[in-house]
Design an enzyme around this catalytic site. Structure first.
Site, PDB file in Angstrom:
ATOM      1  CG  ASP A 115     -38.292   0.300  -7.809  1.00  0.00           C
ATOM      2  OD1 ASP A 115     -38.091   1.060  -8.625  1.00  0.00           O
ATOM      3  OD2 ASP A 115     -39.187  -0.585  -7.811  1.00  0.00           O
ATOM      4  CG  HIS A 116     -41.400   3.468  -8.294  1.00  0.00           C
ATOM      5  ND1 HIS A 116     -41.561   4.456  -9.373  1.00  0.00           N
ATOM      6  CD2 HIS A 116     -40.996   2.277  -8.757  1.00  0.00           C
ATOM      7  CE1 HIS A 116     -41.790   3.989 -10.256  1.00  0.00           C
ATOM      8  NE2 HIS A 116     -41.117   2.518 -10.396  1.00  0.00           N
TER       9      HIS A 116
ATOM     10  N   GLY B 286     -46.537  -4.013 -13.417  1.00  0.00           N
ATOM     11  CA  GLY B 286     -47.642  -5.107 -13.129  1.00  0.00           C
ATOM     12  C   GLY B 286     -47.846  -6.106 -14.307  1.00  0.00           C
TER      13      GLY B 286
ATOM     14  CG  HIS C 281     -39.437   2.367 -13.889  1.00  0.00           C
ATOM     15  ND1 HIS C 281     -39.759   2.257 -12.599  1.00  0.00           N
ATOM     16  CD2 HIS C 281     -38.347   3.236 -14.292  1.00  0.00           C
ATOM     17  CE1 HIS C 281     -38.928   2.838 -11.966  1.00  0.00           C
ATOM     18  NE2 HIS C 281     -38.051   3.336 -12.854  1.00  0.00           N
ATOM     19  N   GLY C 282     -41.287  -1.044 -15.342  1.00  0.00           N
ATOM     20  CA  GLY C 282     -42.558  -1.969 -16.160  1.00  0.00           C
ATOM     21  C   GLY C 282     -42.220  -3.043 -17.278  1.00  0.00           C
TER      22      GLY C 282
ATOM     23  CB  SER D 122     -42.843  -7.869 -15.640  1.00  0.00           C
ATOM     24  OG  SER D 122     -41.570  -7.791 -14.625  1.00  0.00           O
TER      25      SER D 122
ATOM     26  CG  ASP E 235     -41.344  -6.327  -8.339  1.00  0.00           C
ATOM     27  OD1 ASP E 235     -41.098  -7.557  -7.680  1.00  0.00           O
ATOM     28  OD2 ASP E 235     -42.054  -5.586  -7.702  1.00  0.00           O
TER      29      ASP E 235
HETATM   30  O1  G3H Z   1     -39.880  -0.197 -10.285  1.00  0.00           O
HETATM   31  C1  G3H Z   1     -40.167  -1.370 -10.512  1.00  0.00           C
HETATM   32  C2  G3H Z   1     -40.527  -2.033 -11.847  1.00  0.00           C
HETATM   33  O2  G3H Z   1     -40.660  -0.831 -12.969  1.00  0.00           O
HETATM   34  C3  G3H Z   1     -40.827  -3.149 -12.116  1.00  0.00           C
HETATM   35  O3  G3H Z   1     -41.906  -3.135 -13.160  1.00  0.00           O
HETATM   36  O4  G3H Z   1     -43.406  -5.216 -12.056  1.00  0.00           O
HETATM   37  O5  G3H Z   1     -43.679  -4.641 -14.265  1.00  0.00           O
HETATM   38  O6  G3H Z   1     -41.414  -5.593 -13.635  1.00  0.00           O
HETATM   39  P1  G3H Z   1     -42.593  -4.746 -13.211  1.00  0.00           P
HETATM   40 ZN    ZN Z   2     -41.139   0.848 -11.510  1.00  0.00          ZN
END
Ligand code: G3H
Ligand code: ZN
Length: 283
Positions: A81-82, A180, A207-208, A210, A231
């Site tokens: 990831d990234h 986050g 992504h992102g 959550s 995440d």
């Molecule tokens: O690359 C990981 C994610 O994009 C996770 O994002 O922490 O907002 O779920 P998140």
């Molecule tokens: Zn990400």
């Protein structure tokens, strides 16, 4: 079974659902994610950030995920990831990752294309498939920090040029989510997603995810998102369960007994996400 990211995501793209990509950094999280996927009969992507690799060790975390994946009754991909550092991406290719993300979002368009192409030229002959990012996703994901003012949405025309020039297997786009914990409710640019998907016949990555409302996630899936990264929601489930065990059972000092409720909590979140993304009963 251990497979590439493309094997999982191409099917999701063709059949119109999304697969969860869940972050891990240890044995317990990995096992919880795979057990959840098995119970839901869902393919799954287990991903490690660069800092998770620093924490656990590259060969060590690869061995844990690969061993559990090979024994699993569902397809599992091990994804970087990234990956922002060339050396880390190369090490993951050597150490057995089956999918890598090269995150060149901090570079200018042409440079992002150049480096992504170089990664693909090495990864594909090794049987590893590749994700790239176009646009800039805001927020904090381990070592990747992007201020809200620097976040930029993906340009649909650029996305077409990027994919044509690089031959990338799946593309992460910026449509308003952030890494986050959200302060307010995120506003997703669904028209942009629709436009990009109509131009690209390939899996799209969000992504992102959550903290994004269930109806928004479902809409994003219906408009063509096929990989959804989670995440923070797992970390928070772990944290809540850990607090509870420390508070309610202060005399327990066996790490296994302390960690068991955290694994169960993570597993429950993964199962809920799998059903939300529509990847259950696909195996
Ligand atoms: O690359 C990981 C994610 O994009 C996770 O994002 O922490 O907002 O779920 P998140
Ligand atoms: Zn990400």
């Amino acid at each position: 079974m251990l497979v590439t990211g493309k094997e999982i995501l191409q099917k999701a793209h063709e059949e119109g659902y999304a697969v969860g990509a869940f972050n891990t950094s240890n044995l317990e999280m990995t096992r919880a994610i795979i057990e959840a996927a098995e119970e839901e009969k869902s393919p799954v992507i287990i991903q490690t950030s660069q800092s998770a690799i620093t924490y656990a060790g590259s060969e060590e975390i690869a061995m844990i995920v690969r061993q559990l994946a090979e024994k699993a009754s569902v397809p599992v991909a091990l994804h970087l990831d990234h990956g922002t550092d060339w050396d880390v991406v190369m090490k993951c290719l050597r150490d057995g990752w089956t999918s890598v993300m090269f995150d060149g979002s901090k570079y200018e368009f042409e440079q992002n294309i150049d480096i992504t192409k170089q990664v693909i030229a090495i990864a594909h002959p090794m049987g590893v498939t590749v994700e790239a990012e176009l646009g800039k996703i805001g927020g904090v994901e381990d070592h990747v920090k992007v201020d809200a003012k620097d976040a930029t949405m993906t340009d649909p025309a650029e996305a077409v040029e990027f994919v044509e020039k690089t031959g990338v297997d799946y593309l992460a786009i910026a449509i308003g989510t952030a890494h986050g914990v959200y302060k307010g409710d995120p506003e997703l640019d669904f028209d942009r997603l629709k436009d990009i998907k109509s131009r690209l016949n390939m899996p799209i990555v969000l992504h992102g995810a959550s903290g994004v409302a269930e109806e928004d996630i479902k809409k994003a899936v219906s408009l063509g998102v096929n990989k959804i990264n989670i995440d923070t929601d797992l970390r928070q489930a772990f944290q809540r369960a850990m607090h509870k065990v420390v508070k309610e059972k202060p005399d327990v000092y066996d790490p296994r007994k302390m960690l068991q409720p955290t694994s169960e909590a993570v597993k429950e979140v993964v199962k809920t996400k799998i059903r939300m993304f529509g990847s259950n009963d696909r195996v």
